[in-house]
Write a protein that holds these residues in place. Structure first.
Motif, PDB file in Angstrom:
ATOM      1  N   THR A   1       0.837  -1.199   0.000  1.00 16.37           N
ATOM      2  CA  THR A   1       0.000   0.000   0.000  1.00 16.37           C
ATOM      3  C   THR A   1       0.870   1.247   0.000  1.00 16.37           C
ATOM      4  N   SER A   2       1.498   1.594   1.121  1.00 17.62           N
ATOM      5  CA  SER A   2       2.370   2.755   1.211  1.00 17.62           C
ATOM      6  C   SER A   2       1.672   3.974   0.601  1.00 17.62           C
ATOM      7  N   THR A   3       2.313   4.660  -0.321  1.00 16.38           N
ATOM      8  CA  THR A   3       1.732   5.855  -0.949  1.00 16.38           C
ATOM      9  C   THR A   3       0.941   5.523  -2.209  1.00 16.38           C
ATOM     10  N   ASN A   4       0.918   4.257  -2.591  1.00 18.22           N
ATOM     11  CA  ASN A   4       0.301   3.878  -3.867  1.00 18.22           C
ATOM     12  C   ASN A   4      -1.166   4.276  -4.005  1.00 18.22           C
ATOM     13  N   PRO A   5      -2.021   4.121  -2.988  1.00 19.27           N
ATOM     14  CA  PRO A   5      -3.411   4.565  -3.173  1.00 19.27           C
ATOM     15  C   PRO A   5      -3.512   6.069  -3.456  1.00 19.27           C
ATOM     16  N   THR A   6      -2.691   6.856  -2.773  1.00 18.44           N
ATOM     17  CA  THR A   6      -2.712   8.305  -2.989  1.00 18.44           C
ATOM     18  C   THR A   6      -2.241   8.644  -4.397  1.00 18.44           C
ATOM     19  N   LEU A   7      -1.105   8.075  -4.807  1.00 19.65           N
ATOM     20  CA  LEU A   7      -0.560   8.365  -6.137  1.00 19.65           C
ATOM     21  C   LEU A   7      -1.515   7.901  -7.231  1.00 19.65           C
ATOM     22  N   TYR A   8      -2.125   6.738  -7.047  1.00 15.05           N
ATOM     23  CA  TYR A   8      -3.085   6.201  -8.012  1.00 15.05           C
ATOM     24  C   TYR A   8      -4.287   7.147  -8.139  1.00 15.05           C
ATOM     25  N   THR A   9      -4.795   7.603  -6.997  1.00  9.13           N
ATOM     26  CA  THR A   9      -5.964   8.489  -7.000  1.00  9.13           C
ATOM     27  C   THR A   9      -5.645   9.813  -7.702  1.00  9.13           C
ATOM     28  N   VAL A  10      -4.487  10.393  -7.414  1.00  6.28           N
ATOM     29  CA  VAL A  10      -4.094  11.647  -8.068  1.00  6.28           C
ATOM     30  C   VAL A  10      -3.972  11.445  -9.573  1.00  6.28           C
ATOM     31  N   ALA A  11      -3.382  10.318  -9.998  1.00  2.00           N
ATOM     32  CA  ALA A  11      -3.259  10.041 -11.438  1.00  2.00           C
ATOM     33  C   ALA A  11      -4.627   9.940 -12.092  1.00  2.00           C
ATOM     34  N   ILE A  12      -5.556   9.257 -11.444  1.00  2.00           N
ATOM     35  CA  ILE A  12      -6.912   9.102 -12.013  1.00  2.00           C
ATOM     36  C   ILE A  12      -7.607  10.466 -12.097  1.00  2.00           C
ATOM     37  N   ILE A  13      -7.452  11.293 -11.071  1.00  3.09           N
ATOM     38  CA  ILE A  13      -8.057  12.629 -11.112  1.00  3.09           C
ATOM     39  C   ILE A  13      -7.470  13.433 -12.273  1.00  3.09           C
ATOM     40  N   LEU A  14      -6.153  13.372 -12.440  1.00  4.63           N
ATOM     41  CA  LEU A  14      -5.513  14.126 -13.531  1.00  4.63           C
ATOM     42  C   LEU A  14      -5.907  13.581 -14.905  1.00  4.63           C
ATOM     43  N   ILE A  15      -6.122  12.287 -14.996  1.00  3.53           N
ATOM     44  CA  ILE A  15      -6.630  11.724 -16.257  1.00  3.53           C
ATOM     45  C   ILE A  15      -8.031  12.282 -16.524  1.00  3.53           C
ATOM     46  N   ALA A  16      -8.835  12.379 -15.466  1.00  3.95           N
ATOM     47  CA  ALA A  16     -10.210  12.873 -15.615  1.00  3.95           C
ATOM     48  C   ALA A  16     -10.255  14.336 -16.054  1.00  3.95           C
ATOM     49  N   VAL A  17      -9.280  15.149 -15.639  1.00  4.20           N
ATOM     50  CA  VAL A  17      -9.309  16.561 -16.028  1.00  4.20           C
ATOM     51  C   VAL A  17      -8.818  16.767 -17.454  1.00  4.20           C
TER      52      VAL A  17
END
Length: 166
Positions: free
Chosen positions: A124-140
């Motif tokens: 887990t570590s920072t992966n959920p946060t980094l994954y979520t930010v990437a998905i948000i940036l893909i959405a924008v």
């Protein structure tokens, strides 16, 4: 969801994109400098990580799904040396892409894919946060790279493509 595409948030998306790029570059450089990652004939560091993922696939509530453990056991472990180069180079390319805003969407998808694989491997570590930010940036969409090289690269590629098709 419409607020995500608002150009007033472009600075926020740029800051998030650059921050995300830094989050990829720092571990990439650490791995590239570490002789147990790159240059090791057996891929020592990654072998330990992969064996740990396989070990997490047991028990009543495994952290790693059986199908992913099978992938690790049959594909990743036998090719540990290849993956010991692929991972840090991939992390570095994603980081550079995001910081420069060049091939941003490709970089975001590649980063999200790597985060997903780390999560599937039980880390887990920072992966959920980094994954979520990437998905948000893909959405924008394009707002993620309005302040970046893609602002110039994407229209140029579109124009070249249109001239080739016409």
């Amino acid at each position: 969801m419409k607020f995500l595409k608002n150009t007033y948030f472009t600075v926020v998306w740029t800051i998030l994109r650059v921050w995300l790029g830094i989050q990829w570059i720092v571990p990439a450089i650490e791995k590239l400098k570490d002789p147990t990652w790159v240059g090791s004939k057996s891929g020592v560091a990654i072998t330990g990580f992969l064996k740990g993922a396989v070990a997490k696939a047991t028990g009543e509530h495994p952290a790693v799904q059986g199908w992913y453990a099978a992938f690790v056991q049959n594909v990743a472990l036998p090719n540990a040396q290849f993956f010991s180069y692929l991972i840090p180079v991939g992390e570095l390319l994603v980081g550079v892409s995001l910081i420069l805003g060049a091939a941003t969407i490709i970089g975001l998808f590649a980063g999200a894919f790597m985060n997903l694989n780390y999560l599937l491997a039980g880390t887990t570590s920072t992966n959920p946060t980094l994954y979520t930010v990437a998905i948000i940036l893909i959405a924008v969409g394009a707002n993620a790279y309005l302040i970046g090289l893609d602002r110039f690269i994407v229209p140029y590629i579109k124009e070249k493509f249109r001239s080739q098709v016409a």
